[in-house]
Design an enzyme around this catalytic site. Structure first.
Site, PDB file in Angstrom:
ATOM      1  N   HIS A 183     -35.648  62.713  25.812  1.00  0.00           N
ATOM      2  CA  HIS A 183     -35.283  62.499  27.213  1.00  0.00           C
ATOM      3  C   HIS A 183     -36.444  61.991  28.048  1.00  0.00           C
ATOM      4  O   HIS A 183     -36.246  61.245  28.997  1.00  0.00           O
ATOM      5  CB  HIS A 183     -34.635  63.755  27.781  1.00  0.00           C
ATOM      6  CG  HIS A 183     -33.228  63.867  27.312  1.00  0.00           C
ATOM      7  ND1 HIS A 183     -32.885  64.536  26.169  1.00  0.00           N
ATOM      8  CD2 HIS A 183     -32.087  63.289  27.772  1.00  0.00           C
ATOM      9  CE1 HIS A 183     -31.587  64.404  25.970  1.00  0.00           C
ATOM     10  NE2 HIS A 183     -31.076  63.653  26.920  1.00  0.00           N
ATOM     11  N   GLU A 425     -19.836  61.586  19.758  1.00  0.00           N
ATOM     12  CA  GLU A 425     -21.221  61.736  19.333  1.00  0.00           C
ATOM     13  C   GLU A 425     -21.352  62.705  18.158  1.00  0.00           C
ATOM     14  O   GLU A 425     -22.444  63.059  17.747  1.00  0.00           O
ATOM     15  CB  GLU A 425     -22.115  62.154  20.505  1.00  0.00           C
ATOM     16  CG  GLU A 425     -21.642  63.373  21.268  1.00  0.00           C
ATOM     17  CD  GLU A 425     -22.467  63.658  22.517  1.00  0.00           C
ATOM     18  OE1 GLU A 425     -23.595  63.170  22.640  1.00  0.00           O
ATOM     19  OE2 GLU A 425     -21.965  64.403  23.383  1.00  0.00           O
ATOM     20  N   ASP A 449     -26.890  61.118  19.621  1.00  0.00           N
ATOM     21  CA  ASP A 449     -26.503  62.280  18.825  1.00  0.00           C
ATOM     22  C   ASP A 449     -25.718  61.884  17.584  1.00  0.00           C
ATOM     23  O   ASP A 449     -25.886  62.492  16.526  1.00  0.00           O
ATOM     24  CB  ASP A 449     -25.686  63.263  19.679  1.00  0.00           C
ATOM     25  CG  ASP A 449     -26.590  64.132  20.535  1.00  0.00           C
ATOM     26  OD1 ASP A 449     -27.553  64.691  19.986  1.00  0.00           O
ATOM     27  OD2 ASP A 449     -26.356  64.235  21.746  1.00  0.00           O
ATOM     28  N   CYS A 496     -22.808  54.821  25.381  1.00  0.00           N
ATOM     29  CA  CYS A 496     -23.858  55.166  26.338  1.00  0.00           C
ATOM     30  C   CYS A 496     -25.121  55.663  25.629  1.00  0.00           C
ATOM     31  O   CYS A 496     -26.069  56.082  26.272  1.00  0.00           O
ATOM     32  CB  CYS A 496     -23.355  56.183  27.350  1.00  0.00           C
ATOM     33  SG  CYS A 496     -22.732  57.682  26.594  1.00  0.00           S
TER      34      CYS A 496
HETATM   35  C1  PEP Z   1     -26.003  60.388  23.206  1.00  0.00           C
HETATM   36  O1  PEP Z   1     -26.021  61.403  22.506  1.00  0.00           O
HETATM   37  O2  PEP Z   1     -26.008  59.229  22.744  1.00  0.00           O
HETATM   38  C2  PEP Z   1     -25.991  60.488  24.669  1.00  0.00           C
HETATM   39  C3  PEP Z   1     -25.811  59.435  25.422  1.00  0.00           C
HETATM   40  O3  PEP Z   1     -26.206  61.701  25.214  1.00  0.00           O
HETATM   41  P1  PEP Z   1     -27.649  62.394  25.359  1.00  0.00           P
HETATM   42  O4  PEP Z   1     -28.685  61.380  24.998  1.00  0.00           O
HETATM   43  O5  PEP Z   1     -27.754  62.851  26.772  1.00  0.00           O
HETATM   44  O6  PEP Z   1     -27.544  63.519  24.398  1.00  0.00           O
HETATM   45 MG    MG Z   2     -25.628  63.373  23.350  1.00  0.00          MG
END
Ligand code: PEP
Ligand code: MG
Length: 566
Positions: A183, A425, A449, A496
C-alpha cells in the site's frame, strides 16, 4: 551505489529522515527546546483525552459513569503537574517526564487509605501507558514538522502509518521491505512521490540528515551525490515533466480503441483528498475508493457522520460520474489497531474484509448507512471485497436491504438504484463468476490479491516477488473467466488491481473484453493514450494466442514484444 526496486517514478533529492524502531527510548535525556517538548507532551495528553471522550460518548449507564470518572482524572491538573515540571524546569524529554511524573502520582494514590481512591492508581497507570504510546508513536511517526524535501527511510511503513503521513514535505520514500503492490507503493504513486522498496539494510546504511538522491524508476540511491549525478537526475526530472505535459491532451478524450471498442479509464482513491489528482487527470469516474483508509486515518472507528461527509465529498466532486466505494477491507496487511484483531498465523487467509463485516454487522451497518445517505449526492455503487462465495453476496445484500428499510422507516432519503458489485480477487470467485454475476451488478477484478491467492505468493514478500506475476497463465485464465462470467449476465467487468495500468497488460485486457480500467490517477492518461492506440480485433487475436501459452516468462516476453511493436 545503494539500490532497491523503483515503484513510483520520479527523482527525489533531499535529506534523510531515518525511522528506526529503536530510536525512541524512554530513558532520560535532556532536550534543547523545553517549550516544544512541553507542547508535544500536551498534544499527546490531549489526544488521549480526545480518544477517551470519543469512546465515552458512545457509552451509557454505569459504563459511562466509570469512563467519566476516568476522564476527570485524566483532565485533573495534579496528574500532569510533576511531568510538566520535569520538562519545564529540568529539561527532560516527554517520555521520561511522563513515566516518572505519572508514577509519582500513582504512588500517592496507592498509599491512600480510602479503598476507592487507592484503586484509582491502576487508572493512572493505564493513562500513563496511553500517553506513552502516543509519545512513542508521535516521536516515530508524527512527520508533520519535517523540513521540506525530506527523504523518508524506513524498514517498512504499515498502511495505517502511510495514511497518517504529511506528504507535502516528503521528496521520496525508501523502504527495506515491501513490493510494487504494497500500500505504501500505491500511495506513493497516487501522490507522485518517488519511492523505492526492497532496499536491503537501508536503515542501517543511512543516517539521519544525509544528503541523498534517488530515482524512483530505477531504484538507484545516491549517497552524497556528485554534481554530475545531480545534473543527470535533474535532466530526468525535466523529461518526466515534459512527458506529463504531453499527456495532458488526453484529459478530455474518450478511452476508445482505434476500431471503436469503448472502455472507461477510472481512478483508484484512498481518501477524498485524492480527488484533486482524479480531476486533474481526467478520470471517467472512481473505480475503487478504498474506504478502509478512512478507518486507518483515524484513532477510533469513524462515525457514521464522518464517513457520510467523506463519501458525499467524493460523490459531489465526481459530478455525476460513477463512484465505486468498496466497503471496509481490513485485515491481511491492513491493520486497524483500535479494533484489536487477534494475531493470526495466516492473516491473508484469515479474519478480514467482508468476513468481518458479516460477523460484526454493527460495524458494517454504520458504513452502509453512511453510504446510502451519501448516495443522493451522485452516482454511487457499493463494492464488496474478498468475496469467496455466493452466500456471502446474499448475506451482505440482506444486510444492505435491512439498512435500506431502516432508512425508509426514518424517512431518510437514499438512491434506490445504488448498484452492488463485488471484487473478484479470490480464485473461487473467478471460477464461480458466471453464477456470482447473476447476484450482483458488476465485477471489479482485484489482481493484487487474485495473483497472491492463485500462485500462493504473499503480495508484499520481496524474497519471492519474482513468482508474484500477473503473467502467470492461471491468472490470465481466471481474469478471462471473470470477464466472460460478467458478460453472460450482461453486467460490466472492471479491474482495479495494479495490473490494469500495466501497458504490457492493457492490450490483452482489451482483447479479453475488459470494460473498465481503474488505477492510480497518475497512470490514467498514459493508459488512455495506450488504449487509443490499440485495435480491438488485433488485441482479441493476441489474447487467443496468449491463452494457449503456459509459461509466465514466455507470456511476459510476448506481451512486452507486442507493446514495443505499437
Ligand atoms: C486488489 O486486491 O487488487 C485490490 C485492488 O485491492 P487491495 O489492493 O486494496 O487489496
Ligand atoms: Mg484486495
Amino acid at each position: 551505489m545503494l539500490k532497491g526496486t523503483g515503484v513510483s517514478k520520479g527523482i527525489g533529492i533531499g535529506h534523510t529522515k531515518v525511522l528506526k524502531n529503536e530510536e525512541v527510548k524512554l530513558t532520560d535525556f535532556k532536550v534543547d527546546n523545553r517549550e516544544n517538548e512541553l507542547e508535544f507532551f500536551k498534544k499527546c495528553l490531549n489526544d488521549v483525552i480526545d480518544d477517551t471522550k470519543k469512546v465515552t460518548e458512545k457509552l451509557s449507564g454505569t459504563e459511562s459513569d466509570i469512563m467519566n470518572a476516568y476522564l476527570m482524572i485524566l483532565q485533573d491538573p495534579t496528574l500532569t503537574s510533576e511531568a510538566e515540571r520535569l520538562i519545564k524546569e529540568e529539561g527532560y524529554n516527554a517520555g521520561y517526564a511522563t513515566k516518572v511524573g505519572f508514577e509519582t502520582v500513582e504512588e500517592v494514590f496507592k498509599n491512600m487509605d480510602d479503598e476507592y481512591m487507592s484503586a484509582r492508581a491502576s487508572d493512572i497507570q493505564d493513562i500513563k501507558q496511553k500517553v506513552l504510546n502516543k509519545i512513542v508513536n508521535k516521536a516515530e511517526l508524527d512527520l508533520s514538522n519535517l523540513p521540506e524535501n525530506t527523504i523518508l527511510v524506513s524498514e517498512d511503513l504499515s498502511t495505517s502509518d502511510t495514511a497518517k503521513l504529511n506528504l507535502k514535505s516528503i521528496a521520496g520514500i525508501i523502504i527495506e521491505k515491501g513490493s510494487e503492490n504494497s500500500h505504501v507503493s500505491i500511495m506513493a504513486r497516487t501522490h507522485e512521490i518517488p519511492a523505492i522498496v526492497g532496499a536491503k539494510n537501508i536503515v542501517k546504511k543511512l543516517t539521519n540528515d544525509e544528503y541523498i538522491a534517488m530515482n524512483g524508476s530505477t531504484g538507484e540511491i545516491f549517497e552524497n551525490p556528485t554534481q554530475e549525478e545531480i545534473d543527470n537526475l535533474t535532466k530526468i526530472q525535466k523529461d518526466l515533466k515534459t512527458e506529463k505535459e504531453n499527456l495532458s491532451k488526453f484529459i478530455k478524450r474518450k478511452s476508445i480503441t482505434k476500431d471503436g471498442y469503448k472502455t472507461e479509464v477510472v481512478a483508484n482513491i484512498g481518501t477524498p483528498k485524492d480527488m484533486d489528482a482524479v480531476i486533474a487527470n481526467g478520470a471517467e469516474g472512481v473505480g475503487l475508493f478504498r474506504s478502509e483508509f478512512l478507518y486507518m486515518d483515524s484513532d477510533s472507528m469513524p462515525t457514521e457522520d464522518q464517513q457520510f461527509e467523506a463519501y458525499k465529498e467524493v460523490l459531489e466532486r465526481a459530478e455525476g460520474k460513477r463512484v465505486i466505494v468498496r466497503t471496509l477491507d481490513i485485515g491481511g496487511d491492513k491493520d486497524l489497531k483500535y479494533m484489536n484483531l487477534d494475531k493470526e498465523d495466516n492473516p491473508f487467509l484469515g479474519y478480514r474484509a467482508i468476513r468481518i463485516c458479516l460477523r460484526e454487522p454493527e460495524i458494517f451497518k454504520v458504513q452502509l448507512r453512511a453510504l446510502l445517505r451519501a448516495s443522493v449526492y451522485g452516482k454511487l455503487a457499493i463494492m464488496l471485497p474478498m468475496i469467496s462465495s455466493i452466500d456471502e453476496i446474499r448475506d451482505a445484500k440482506k444486510i444492505i436491504e435491512e439498512v435500506k428499510e431502516e432508512l425508509k422507516a426514518k424517512k431518510i432519503k437514499f438512491d434506490k438504484n445504488v448498484k452492488v458489485g463485488i471484487m473478484i480477487e479470490i480464485p473461487s470467485a473467478a471460477i464461480m463468476a458466471e453464477e456470482l454475476a447473476k447476484e450482483c451488478d458488476f465485477f471489479s477484478i482485484g489482481t493484487n490479491d487474485l495473483i497472491q491467492y492463485t500462485v500462493a505468493v504473499e503480495r508484499g514478500n520481496e524474497k519471492i516477488s519474482d513468482l508474484y506475476t500477473k503473467f502467470h497463465p492461471a491468472v490470465i485464465r481466471l481474469v478471462k473467466m471473470a470477464i466472460d462470467g460478467a458478460h453472460k449476465s450482461k453486467i460490466f467487468c472492471g479491474m482495479c488491481g495494479e495490473a490494469a495500468a500495466d501497458e504490457r497488460y492493457i492490450p490483452i485486457l482489451v482483447g479479453l473484453g475488459l470494460d473498465e480500467f481503474s488505477m492510480n490517477p497518475t497512470k490514467m492518461l498514459s493508459a488512455r493514450k495506450m488504449i487509443r492506440s490499440l485495435n480491438h480485433k488485433e488485441c482479441k487475436k493476441l489474447a487467443q494466442e496468449v491463452l494457449k501459452m503456459s509459461s509466465a516468462k514466455e507470456i511476459k516476453a510476448r506481451l512486452e514484444e507486442y507493446k514495443n511493436s505499437l
